[in-house]
Design an enzyme around this catalytic site. Structure first.
Site, short mmCIF file in Angstrom:
data_model
loop_
_atom_site.label_atom_id
_atom_site.label_comp_id
_atom_site.label_asym_id
_atom_site.label_seq_id
_atom_site.Cartn_x
_atom_site.Cartn_y
_atom_site.Cartn_z
N LYS A 82 -18.84 3.93 33.88
CA LYS A 82 -18.17 4.04 32.59
C LYS A 82 -17.44 2.73 32.32
CE LYS A 82 -15.02 7.16 30.13
NZ LYS A 82 -14.28 8.43 30.22
N SER A 155 -15.39 11.25 25.91
CA SER A 155 -15.30 9.87 26.37
C SER A 155 -16.32 9.47 27.42
CB SER A 155 -13.88 9.54 26.82
OG SER A 155 -13.61 9.87 28.13
N SER A 179 -13.01 15.05 29.80
CA SER A 179 -14.02 14.05 29.48
C SER A 179 -15.08 13.82 30.55
CB SER A 179 -13.35 12.72 29.14
OG SER A 179 -12.68 12.82 27.91
#
Length: 465
Positions: A82, A155, A179
């Site tokens: 991420k 997210s 998330s």
């Protein structure tokens, strides 16, 4: 084995075949990079692809394994990060226009631990602005590969979509209010939200530090636990990282006999759409068929914490962003700008009340584990989350807490959870559920998840891309 199969192989299978020489890390990495080239222009899961360095990582892994220097199950396995995980010399944006050119001078602890485990880092995955509720207006939105008109899941959406579509074997996400869990729910992948403090957050751009966790997203419970073992544990660079080591053994055989799973029909069914209810009923029946005892319980209410999440997370986020907000507020998107702006109207008394609720909920919930091993709950109360519907909910202060009621409370309490695929709605979009355990019992979550996945095939379904 065809390229598509290489991109959907499990960590255990890759590790075995790398060890015997039946497969090459370079071959597998190339297959993933080719798949990224084909799918990413449509799905927008990656912000940065590290093709050259990934192939160099794969060659190094291949050479080391051929010399008998096998580091473990992640050696040579393609992983995505991420894009709030710092990577030395590689752009890390946190989904923010303000940080579009930020290049960290060091690796986050989780990135360095993946490198140490021999993983091949494929690139940096797309996310909502500052890990919040919405993408920055100048950034591309991640597309749900099951149905492009549906929400991809907040997210860690890039992490979940890349994992679901074979653009990485597994990935790292983060979770402040759901998330990891929401993207897994929306994309038919498996995610572990670890106990708070289980995984170092050194070098990870924070949203609300007392709620933030970093965890794995994978296509099975066993794969997720392999990644968790690699990244978790004490860290001298992070004083909030716990001292407890993650148990260093395999998930083991899928055994549920004697397992006690708590279920509160009122908490899990009231106000929950029928497609989600059906998934929960089927999951309970599966666990019961595997030998688990389903124990009816009365869980503490989660609505107070869900309603307080915005104020609490917003005040912590305002501290994280104080160098750029409000001084550069015009460079933020609407959702983050409103969250941060509202934090300045939150009083100390408001936060104290939420803290009181946080401690009370955590104590009451943890007490259930004197008689239970796990608790089963939905991830989301709704199963028809089109993009339009989600946007309406996101800006509806009266109804948004309902969306958070199964996720945010466990950020407040710190309990670990695992999200498992459990079915589909009428539009062919996945629906999952979550199991919650006592603190530090991620291994039990992985074992229960592995047992469920030995009896079902939801986690084996592939999106039509």
């Amino acid at each position: 084995m065809g390229d598509i199969d290489l991109c959907y192989a499990s960590i255990s299978d890759l590790s075995r075949d790398f060890g015997t020489g039946a497969l090459s890390p370079v071959e597998v990495t190339r297959a993933h990079l080719e798949r990224i080239d084909r799918l990413n222009p449509v799905l927008e899961a990656y912000l940065t692809v590290l093709a050259e360095s990934a192939l160099a990582d794969a060659r190094r892994a291949e050479e080391e394994i051929s010399r008998g220097e096998h580091r473990g199950p992640l050696h040579g396995v393609p992983i995505g990060l991420k894009d709030l995980v710092y990577t030395e010399g590689i752009r890390t944006t946190a989904g923010m226009s303000i940080h579009r050119n930020f290049i960290p001078a060091y690796d986050a602890t989780v990135a360095s631990r993946l490198r140490r485990a021999g993983a091949v880092l494929l690139g940096k995955l797309n996310l909502t602005e500052a890990a919040g509720g919405e993408y920055h207006p100048d950034s591309p939105a991640v597309v749900n590969p099951w149905n492009s008109s549906y929400w991809a899941g907040a997210s860690s959406s890039g992490s979940a979509v890349a994992t679901a579509t074979g653009m990485c074997t597994a990935s790292l996400g983060s979770d402040t209010g759901g998330s990891i869990r929401n993207p897994c729910n929306m994309n038919a992948v498996t995610g572990i939200k670890p106990t708070w403090g289980r995984v170092s957050v050194h070098g990870v751009f924070g949203m609300a530090p007392s709620l933030d966790v970093v965890g794995p997203i994978a296509r099975s419970a066993e794969d997720a636990y392999h990644v968790l073992r690699a990244i978790a544990g004490p860290d001298v660079n992070d004083p909030t990282a716990g001292r407890a080591e993650v148990p260093d053994y395999s998930v083991g055989p899928p055994e549920m006999k004697g397992m006690r799973i708590g279920f509160d029909p009122e908490a899990a069914f009231d106000g929950v759409e029928s497609a989600v209810v059906n998934v929960l009923r089927d999951a309970l029946a599966t666990f019961e068929s595997l030998g688990a005892a389903i124990c009816q319980v009365r869980l503490p209410s989660t609505m107070g914490l869900a309603a307080g999440w915005g104020a609490y997370a917003g005040t912590e986020a305002a501290v994280v962003h104080e160098e750029t907000f409000p001084s550069r507020s015009t460079e933020y998107g609407r959702w983050m700008r409103e969250l941060l702006g509202s934090a300045y109207a939150v009083s100390g008394i408001d936060i104290a009340r939420i803290e009181d609720e946080r401690r009370a909920f955590g104590g009451r919930f943890e007490a259930h584990f004197e008689d239970l091993d796990l608790v089963l709950l939905p991830v989301l109360p709704v199963g028809d989350l089109t993009l339009d519907r989600f946007t309406q909910l996101l800006y509806d202060s009266d109804n948004l807490p309902n969306v958070f009621r199964y996720t945010a409370p466990f950020n407040f309490s710190g309990n670990p959870t695992i999200t498992l695929p459990g079915g589909f709605d009428g539009a062919g979009v996945p629906i999952g559920f979550q199991l919650v355990s006592r603190h530090l019992d991620e291994l039990l979550l992985a074992r229960a998840g592995s047992a469920f996945q030995s009896a079902t095939d939801w986690h084996l379904r592939r999106p039509p891309v």
